[in-house]
Write a protein that holds these residues in place. Structure first.
Motif, PDB file in Angstrom:
ATOM      1  N   MET A  68       0.847  -1.193   0.000  1.00 27.60           N
ATOM      2  CA  MET A  68       0.000   0.000   0.000  1.00 27.60           C
ATOM      3  C   MET A  68       0.878   1.237   0.000  1.00 27.60           C
ATOM      4  N   LEU A  69       0.266   2.363  -0.290  1.00 27.75           N
ATOM      5  CA  LEU A  69       0.983   3.639  -0.288  1.00 27.75           C
ATOM      6  C   LEU A  69       0.135   4.661   0.459  1.00 27.75           C
ATOM      7  N   ALA A  70       0.709   5.251   1.485  1.00 23.68           N
ATOM      8  CA  ALA A  70       0.022   6.315   2.214  1.00 23.68           C
ATOM      9  C   ALA A  70       0.625   7.650   1.814  1.00 23.68           C
ATOM     10  N   LYS A  71      -0.220   8.574   1.389  1.00 22.64           N
ATOM     11  CA  LYS A  71       0.236   9.921   1.021  1.00 22.64           C
ATOM     12  C   LYS A  71       0.161  10.833   2.231  1.00 22.64           C
ATOM     13  N   THR A  72       1.066  11.818   2.266  1.00 24.00           N
ATOM     14  CA  THR A  72       1.066  12.776   3.358  1.00 24.00           C
ATOM     15  C   THR A  72       1.554  14.132   2.857  1.00 24.00           C
ATOM     16  N   LEU A  73       1.726  15.078   3.767  1.00 19.61           N
ATOM     17  CA  LEU A  73       2.231  16.403   3.425  1.00 19.61           C
ATOM     18  C   LEU A  73       3.750  16.436   3.547  1.00 19.61           C
ATOM     19  N   TYR A  74       4.361  17.345   2.812  1.00 23.78           N
ATOM     20  CA  TYR A  74       5.815  17.507   2.879  1.00 23.78           C
ATOM     21  C   TYR A  74       6.237  17.780   4.321  1.00 23.78           C
ATOM     22  N   GLY A  75       7.268  17.059   4.766  1.00 24.59           N
ATOM     23  CA  GLY A  75       7.803  17.250   6.105  1.00 24.59           C
ATOM     24  C   GLY A  75       7.224  16.321   7.158  1.00 24.59           C
ATOM     25  N   LEU A  76       6.152  15.595   6.786  1.00 27.78           N
ATOM     26  CA  LEU A  76       5.516  14.693   7.751  1.00 27.78           C
ATOM     27  C   LEU A  76       5.802  13.215   7.451  1.00 27.78           C
ATOM     28  N   GLU A  77       6.703  12.960   6.497  1.00 28.95           N
ATOM     29  CA  GLU A  77       6.953  11.575   6.069  1.00 28.95           C
ATOM     30  C   GLU A  77       7.474  10.695   7.203  1.00 28.95           C
ATOM     31  N   GLU A  78       8.433  11.205   7.972  1.00 28.81           N
ATOM     32  CA  GLU A  78       8.996  10.415   9.079  1.00 28.81           C
ATOM     33  C   GLU A  78       7.936  10.138  10.150  1.00 28.81           C
ATOM     34  N   LEU A  79       7.097  11.134  10.424  1.00 33.02           N
ATOM     35  CA  LEU A  79       6.010  10.941  11.388  1.00 33.02           C
ATOM     36  C   LEU A  79       5.067   9.850  10.922  1.00 33.02           C
ATOM     37  N   LEU A  80       4.711   9.893   9.649  1.00 35.87           N
ATOM     38  CA  LEU A  80       3.800   8.888   9.095  1.00 35.87           C
ATOM     39  C   LEU A  80       4.419   7.495   9.165  1.00 35.87           C
ATOM     40  N   ALA A  81       5.703   7.398   8.806  1.00 31.87           N
ATOM     41  CA  ALA A  81       6.393   6.098   8.870  1.00 31.87           C
ATOM     42  C   ALA A  81       6.380   5.557  10.297  1.00 31.87           C
ATOM     43  N   ASN A  82       6.603   6.437  11.264  1.00 30.97           N
ATOM     44  CA  ASN A  82       6.596   6.023  12.670  1.00 30.97           C
ATOM     45  C   ASN A  82       5.197   5.584  13.107  1.00 30.97           C
ATOM     46  N   GLU A  83       4.184   6.320  12.652  1.00 32.51           N
ATOM     47  CA  GLU A  83       2.799   5.924  12.940  1.00 32.51           C
ATOM     48  C   GLU A  83       2.504   4.532  12.388  1.00 32.51           C
ATOM     49  N   LEU A  84       2.875   4.318  11.134  1.00 33.04           N
ATOM     50  CA  LEU A  84       2.626   3.022  10.494  1.00 33.04           C
ATOM     51  C   LEU A  84       3.349   1.904  11.227  1.00 33.04           C
ATOM     52  N   ARG A  85       4.575   2.190  11.654  1.00 31.73           N
ATOM     53  CA  ARG A  85       5.361   1.203  12.409  1.00 31.73           C
ATOM     54  C   ARG A  85       4.657   0.828  13.712  1.00 31.73           C
ATOM     55  N   GLN A  86       4.181   1.853  14.420  1.00 34.00           N
ATOM     56  CA  GLN A  86       3.503   1.611  15.688  1.00 34.00           C
ATOM     57  C   GLN A  86       2.172   0.896  15.506  1.00 34.00           C
ATOM     58  N   LEU A  87       1.515   1.146  14.370  1.00 35.28           N
ATOM     59  CA  LEU A  87       0.250   0.468  14.097  1.00 35.28           C
ATOM     60  C   LEU A  87       0.456  -0.987  13.676  1.00 35.28           C
ATOM     61  N   GLY A  88       1.683  -1.305  13.205  1.00 35.71           N
ATOM     62  CA  GLY A  88       1.993  -2.692  12.856  1.00 35.71           C
ATOM     63  C   GLY A  88       2.327  -2.968  11.411  1.00 35.71           C
ATOM     64  N   ALA A  89       2.678  -1.932  10.652  1.00 36.09           N
ATOM     65  CA  ALA A  89       3.037  -2.116   9.243  1.00 36.09           C
ATOM     66  C   ALA A  89       4.375  -2.817   9.100  1.00 36.09           C
ATOM     67  N   SER A  90       4.590  -3.430   7.955  1.00 30.36           N
ATOM     68  CA  SER A  90       5.884  -4.052   7.641  1.00 30.36           C
ATOM     69  C   SER A  90       6.413  -3.471   6.333  1.00 30.36           C
ATOM     70  N   ASP A  91       7.705  -3.703   6.079  1.00 25.64           N
ATOM     71  CA  ASP A  91       8.355  -3.270   4.826  1.00 25.64           C
ATOM     72  C   ASP A  91       8.095  -1.787   4.516  1.00 25.64           C
ATOM     73  N   ILE A  92       8.386  -0.931   5.480  1.00 26.84           N
ATOM     74  CA  ILE A  92       8.124   0.499   5.338  1.00 26.84           C
ATOM     75  C   ILE A  92       9.222   1.169   4.517  1.00 26.84           C
ATOM     76  N   GLU A  93       8.825   1.950   3.533  1.00 28.11           N
ATOM     77  CA  GLU A  93       9.766   2.708   2.706  1.00 28.11           C
ATOM     78  C   GLU A  93       9.291   4.160   2.608  1.00 28.11           C
ATOM     79  N   ILE A  94      10.138   5.097   3.003  1.00 27.12           N
ATOM     80  CA  ILE A  94       9.773   6.507   3.014  1.00 27.12           C
ATOM     81  C   ILE A  94      10.100   7.152   1.670  1.00 27.12           C
ATOM     82  N   GLY A  95       9.118   7.830   1.095  1.00 26.45           N
ATOM     83  CA  GLY A  95       9.319   8.580  -0.140  1.00 26.45           C
ATOM     84  C   GLY A  95       9.122  10.065   0.116  1.00 26.45           C
TER      85      GLY A  95
END
Length: 385
Positions: A7-34
């Protein structure tokens, strides 16, 4: 057991690391930041969970296919060949969003139109009827992304942008985006550990997002619908399990959240929005000029606000206005960590305080800075002893 998918989650510029951390805490795997997005893996239940619980995602896309494309005819044929009847019925409705980064394809609206034509023609050829176009509440929202010659076709599981939380019943001039508001608060490091204040609260967005963060309330609990709810494979029982599990993680908040604004009409709008979000018990509102205010307790205070930039909201003397921000913080708010966002870099100089941190963000299309001013009790030297 259902297999995980990309899947791909879109976000605003500057919030990518926050989103990746959220996904990690929610239980996502294979996270790649764009850039403005984060790719990850999860199952259907996790897709529901991200839409409900992510504070910094704007869209959650589920890619269904990808292919090389060199001409408009290539695009039409490849889109036509996708078995769309697996994803919607002919009497349903659709909307297509497209983004293009390509020499061959330069007009995103034309790509969206070509995609819509291919889907509609497939249904008409195979079933004799065609789906309608509904840009607001379609049965299926489709996302086309073309990067050079690579086309990715995704289903939009969110529907309308996830910044539309569902609690806002009243708007003001230049309201801040809910995802940006939540992201700003998270970037400051506040999570409910002390009192919180927005002294220029407008429609109450920052206050509402702060209360939801402090209480760990799912940010999209008030939404009326998600895109995935109209999919043929929507599992309502699974969604209710996900929602119930998220609600069990809601927690108490033992500090105060204060909001104020100089305009009584604006403050009434904030009150209605906060009431709509069922957060009135956590947020105290007051009609007040920030420049005539002072800190009300000796406890530590976290302040996050979005002052006028002299863009959509005009200010008679913007330099004096920003100078008054600095003077008020310095004189009246000891023991405060103050954060503010602005796109007016020239006016920012008149605050007269040295920011201890600057973070580049965008408020809409305006390049902005989120800056921190640390107001110590007494002198800075004394406070570190």
């Amino acid at each position: 057991m259902e297999k995980n998918f990309r899947m791909l989650a879109k976000t605003l510029y500057g919030l990518e690391e926050l989103l990746a951390n959220e996904l990690r805490q929610l239980g996502a795997s294979d996270i790649e930041i764009g850039v403005r997005n984060v790719a990850f893996k999860g199952d259907t239940g996790f897709m529901y969970k991200v839409n409900l619980c992510s504070r910094t995602a704007i869209k959650v896309l589920k890619p269904i296919t990808g292919f090389n494309v060199f001409t408009e005819e290539d695009l039409y044929k490849r889109i036509y060949d996708i078995p769309w009847e697996n994803y919607m019925q002919a009497n349903g409705s659709l909307a297509v969003d497209a983004t293009v980064f390509s020499i061959q394809f330069t007009h995103s609206q034309y790509i969206a139109l070509k995609t819509k034509d291919a889907i509609v023609d497939r249904f008409r050829d195979k079933e004799g009827i065609r789906p309608d176009v509904d840009l607001d509440h379609p049965t299926l929202r489709i996302n086309i992304h073309i990067d050079r010659n690579i086309c990715t076709v995704s289903l939009d599981s969110s529907g309308q942008s996830l910044h539309k939380r569902g609690y806002k019943v009243e708007n003001t001039i230049a309201p801040i985006n809910e995802v940006l508001a939540a992201g700003m608060i998270m970037l400051t490091g506040w999570s409910g550990q002390c009192d919180f204040m927005d002294p220029m609260c407008g429609s109450g967005t920052i206050l509402t997002e702060a209360a939801m963060i402090a209480c760990n309330i799912p940010p999209n609990l008030n939404r009326k619908e998600f895109g995935f709810e109209t999919w043929p494979d929507f599992d309502v029982d699974l969604y209710e399990v996900i929602e119930e599990a998220a609600l069990k993680k809601v927690k108490d908040f033992h500090f105060k959240i204060y909001g104020s604004d100089i305009d009584a009409f604006t403050l009434r709008k904030a009150k209605e929005n906060i009431k709509s979000a069922n957060l009135s018990e956590f947020i105290e509102l007051k009609e007040q000029d920030f420049f005539e205010s002072s800190k009300e307790t000796d406890r530590p205070l976290w302040m996050v606000f979005n002052p006028p930039y002299d863009e959509r909201i005009s200010v008679n003397d913007i330099e004096k206005f920003y100078g008054n921000i600095g003077n008020t913080l310095k004189r009246e708010y000891p023991g405060t960590q103050a954060w503010m966002i602005t796109s007016n870099m020239e006016a920012l100089k008149y605050v007269g305080l040295r920011p201890s941190k600057k973070i580049k963000l965008y408020n809409g299309k305006l390049e902005s800075k989120l800056v921190r001013y640390e107001m110590y009790e007494g002198s800075r030297k004394f406070s570190k002893q």
